[in-house]
Design an enzyme around this catalytic site. Structure first.
Site, PDB file in Angstrom:
ATOM      1  CE1 TYR A  25      -0.152  -5.398   4.723  1.00  0.00           C
ATOM      2  CE2 TYR A  25       0.906  -3.975   5.451  1.00  0.00           C
ATOM      3  CZ  TYR A  25       0.678  -5.300   5.490  1.00  0.00           C
ATOM      4  OH  TYR A  25       1.226  -6.046   5.658  1.00  0.00           O
ATOM      5  CG  HIS A 102      -2.197 -13.106   1.855  1.00  0.00           C
ATOM      6  ND1 HIS A 102      -2.540 -12.880   3.357  1.00  0.00           N
ATOM      7  CD2 HIS A 102      -2.497 -14.165   1.534  1.00  0.00           C
ATOM      8  CE1 HIS A 102      -2.191 -14.836   4.205  1.00  0.00           C
ATOM      9  NE2 HIS A 102      -2.944 -15.203   2.789  1.00  0.00           N
TER      10      HIS A 102
HETATM   11  C1  DHK Z   1      -1.292  -8.703   6.226  1.00  0.00           C
HETATM   12  C2  DHK Z   1      -0.719  -8.412   7.442  1.00  0.00           C
HETATM   13  O1  DHK Z   1      -0.826  -7.644   8.589  1.00  0.00           O
HETATM   14  C3  DHK Z   1       0.898  -9.459   6.956  1.00  0.00           C
HETATM   15  O2  DHK Z   1       1.404  -9.912   7.860  1.00  0.00           O
HETATM   16  C4  DHK Z   1       0.691 -10.271   6.256  1.00  0.00           C
HETATM   17  C5  DHK Z   1      -1.087  -9.257   5.237  1.00  0.00           C
HETATM   18  C6  DHK Z   1       0.007  -9.071   4.489  1.00  0.00           C
HETATM   19  C7  DHK Z   1      -1.907  -8.819   4.137  1.00  0.00           C
HETATM   20  O3  DHK Z   1      -1.068  -8.546   2.626  1.00  0.00           O
HETATM   21  O4  DHK Z   1      -2.312  -8.920   4.219  1.00  0.00           O
HETATM   22  O5  DHK Z   1       2.553 -10.828   5.787  1.00  0.00           O
END
Ligand code: DHK
Length: 150
Positions: A25, A102
């Protein structure tokens, strides 16, 4: 005249951005993402209301409150992407352009992440471009509003 309001909604666990699985992330925090969205809003003459919740019902209520108030919704539904028909129904009822964001490319990840109820209400979907996806969504929303399309 008031600038068009875009509501940016973030689902569960996105409050942990910056410390949560940074290899997936990234290192930007949710505050950094909000600052990016505010900067991008200024660039395109938009106003933003940026929120995060871990609660599905709260997300549904916030979508409902967009009716008659906002011109578009940008949403990262996070874990509710794959489960929430209630969220889908609220987005459909909003009659607003919706862009689903996402941070990761959900299509490269586990199979259970690859189905999205929210996509059924979305004008467009951005996935896999990191938090920059929010800025791209703002740019796209500005175009959608300017052209009066959804
Ligand atoms: C963020 C999340 O918390 C996951 O549950 C998803 C998403 C993906 C993201 O890529 O921002 O699967």
């Amino acid at each position: 005249m008031q600038p068009p309001l875009i509501v940016i909604l973030n689902g569960p666990n996105l409050n942990l951005l910056g410390t949560r699985q940074p290899h997936l992330y990234g290192s930007a925090t949710l505050d950094d993402v909000e600052a990016l969205c505010v900067d991008t809003a200024e660039e395109f003459g938009l106003a933003v209301d940026f929120r995060q919740t871990n609660a599905e019902g709260e997300l549904v209520t916030w979508v409902q409150e967009c009716r008659g108030r906002a011109r578009g919704i940008i949403i990262n539904p996070a874990g509710y992407t794959t489960t929430s028909i209630a969220l889908l129904d609220a987005l459909l009822a909003s009659d607003l352009p919706v862009i689903e964001v996402h941070i990761t490319n959900i299509h490269r990840r586990e199979e259970f992440r690859q189905h999205s109820y929210v996509s059924k209400a979305a004008t467009g979907v951005i996935a896999g471009l990191g938090v920059e996806g929010y800025a791209l969504a703002m740019r796209a929303m500005a175009g959608i509003i300017a052209e009066g399309r959804a």
